[in-house]
Scaffold this motif. Structure first.
Motif, short mmCIF file in Angstrom:
data_model
loop_
_atom_site.label_atom_id
_atom_site.label_comp_id
_atom_site.label_asym_id
_atom_site.label_seq_id
_atom_site.Cartn_x
_atom_site.Cartn_y
_atom_site.Cartn_z
N CYS A 75 37.21 34.85 33.06
CA CYS A 75 38.45 34.66 33.30
C CYS A 75 39.37 34.53 31.75
N ALA A 76 37.76 34.04 30.70
CA ALA A 76 38.92 34.06 29.40
C ALA A 76 39.13 35.30 28.75
N ASP A 77 38.58 36.76 28.50
CA ASP A 77 38.95 37.83 28.68
C ASP A 77 40.23 38.35 29.31
N ALA A 78 40.18 38.12 30.54
CA ALA A 78 41.48 38.42 31.06
C ALA A 78 43.07 37.42 30.99
N VAL A 79 42.38 36.70 30.27
CA VAL A 79 43.29 35.41 29.87
C VAL A 79 44.12 36.37 28.32
N ARG A 80 43.53 36.20 27.54
CA ARG A 80 43.68 37.38 26.76
C ARG A 80 44.86 38.55 26.79
N ARG A 81 43.63 39.49 27.61
CA ARG A 81 44.59 40.70 28.12
C ARG A 81 46.07 40.05 28.88
N LEU A 82 46.19 39.63 29.20
CA LEU A 82 47.58 38.87 29.95
C LEU A 82 48.39 38.57 29.05
N VAL A 83 48.19 37.75 28.24
CA VAL A 83 49.30 37.40 27.29
C VAL A 83 49.00 38.92 26.55
N ALA A 84 48.67 39.66 25.75
CA ALA A 84 48.80 40.80 24.98
C ALA A 84 49.59 41.72 25.83
N HIS A 85 49.58 41.93 27.03
CA HIS A 85 49.90 42.88 28.08
C HIS A 85 51.96 42.15 28.55
N CYS A 86 51.65 40.84 28.50
CA CYS A 86 53.29 39.78 28.19
C CYS A 86 54.32 40.01 27.52
N GLU A 114 54.57 37.69 44.24
CA GLU A 114 53.09 38.31 43.94
C GLU A 114 52.70 38.06 42.54
N ALA A 115 53.15 38.09 42.15
CA ALA A 115 53.18 38.28 40.84
C ALA A 115 51.79 36.42 39.52
N ASP A 116 53.07 35.44 39.93
CA ASP A 116 53.01 34.72 40.17
C ASP A 116 51.55 33.80 41.00
N ALA A 117 51.43 34.32 42.13
CA ALA A 117 49.67 34.81 43.18
C ALA A 117 48.84 34.27 42.70
N ALA A 118 49.01 36.26 41.41
CA ALA A 118 47.94 36.94 40.65
C ALA A 118 47.51 35.93 39.47
N ILE A 119 48.61 35.46 39.14
CA ILE A 119 48.31 34.48 37.91
C ILE A 119 47.32 33.84 37.91
N TYR A 120 47.65 32.90 39.17
CA TYR A 120 47.78 31.38 39.86
C TYR A 120 46.35 31.73 40.07
N GLY A 121 46.01 33.29 40.87
CA GLY A 121 44.56 33.87 41.08
C GLY A 121 43.06 33.76 40.24
N LEU A 122 43.84 33.82 39.10
CA LEU A 122 43.07 34.25 37.27
C LEU A 122 42.17 33.08 37.42
N PHE A 123 43.51 31.84 37.02
CA PHE A 123 43.34 30.88 37.02
C PHE A 123 42.30 29.39 38.28
N GLU A 124 42.43 29.80 39.07
CA GLU A 124 41.34 29.45 40.57
C GLU A 124 40.41 30.06 40.31
N ARG A 125 39.51 31.81 39.79
CA ARG A 125 38.69 32.25 39.43
C ARG A 125 38.01 31.57 38.35
N GLY A 126 38.98 31.19 37.51
CA GLY A 126 37.67 30.77 36.30
C GLY A 126 37.60 30.20 36.74
N ARG A 127 38.39 28.42 37.61
CA ARG A 127 37.98 26.54 37.57
C ARG A 127 36.78 27.43 38.46
N ARG A 128 36.49 28.09 39.85
CA ARG A 128 35.58 28.31 40.67
C ARG A 128 34.41 28.68 40.24
N SER A 129 34.25 29.49 38.92
CA SER A 129 33.25 30.68 38.03
C SER A 129 32.35 29.06 37.12
N GLY A 130 33.41 28.38 37.12
CA GLY A 130 32.91 27.14 35.52
C GLY A 130 33.35 27.47 34.30
#
Length: 188
Positions: A75-86, A114-130
């Motif tokens: 998830c951390a790498d996904a956040v970095r990629r998201l920021v870069a692409h945004c 839909e986009a908001d839900a995808a970003i929310y899902g990323l953070f939720e996945r990161g919370r679930r994975s620890g």
């Protein structure tokens, strides 16, 4: 969308993100065009301009999410990629953030949801994975993401920060706030 129209929308987004209540004549002046030129592209006036900006922001955010592949990898790498692409669409996102804080225009936008839900899902996945703290909700981390994007755009626009620092500033703050301690990695 024509390049001229997109250039006009970018100029409008830059200006309106700082002055969300500006009038159409003020918007045209800030964009460096006549009111007639603005009207030629947005015959419906301010409402049509805001709808076009909303549409483009949602389109750019959806594209950034797709290109960042936020459902893949840690998830951390996904956040970095998201920021870069945004980064490219950040002025549009900042404008929408400004409007949501100021006047919350009633513009229905399933693509934005839909986009908001995808970003929310990323953070939720990161919370679930620890990877991310469970002390903060995914909803709050999503709002913080938008806020940090807006803050970085405003800092760059005002000259307080360099454009080259945009990605590391936002990614490090998001990840620090999310409780992730390995923020030294560069965005990919």
């Amino acid at each position: 969308m024509t390049n001229e129209r997109e250039a006009l929308l970018l100029a409008a987004a830059d200006f309106l993100s700082r002055r969300p209540n500006a009038t159409v004549p003020e918007i045209a002046k800030a964009m460096g065009v006549s009111r007639a030129t603005l009207h030629r592209h947005f015959a419906g006036g301010r409402a049509e301009l805001l709808q076009a900006l909303s549409d483009l922001a949602a389109e750019k955010l959806q594209l950034a999410i797709a290109e960042a592949r936020i459902e893949e990898g840690d998830c951390a790498d996904a956040v970095r990629r998201l920021v870069a692409h945004c980064e490219e669409g950040a002025p549009y996102l900042t404008l929408l953030y400004s409007f949501s804080q100021e006047e919350a225009p009633d513009i229905p936008h399933p693509a934005w949801d839909e986009a908001d839900a995808a970003i929310y899902g990323l953070f939720e996945r990161g919370r679930r994975s620890g990877e991310f703290t469970t002390d903060l909700t995914a909803a709050w981390l999503t709002e913080a993401f938008y806020s940090l994007m807006a803050g970085a755009v405003w800092a760059v626009q005002s000259g307080r920060c360099a454009q080259r620092d945009f990605i590391p500033m936002v990614a490090q703050m998001v990840l620090s706030g999310a409780g992730h301690n390995d923020t030294d990695k560069q965005s990919t």
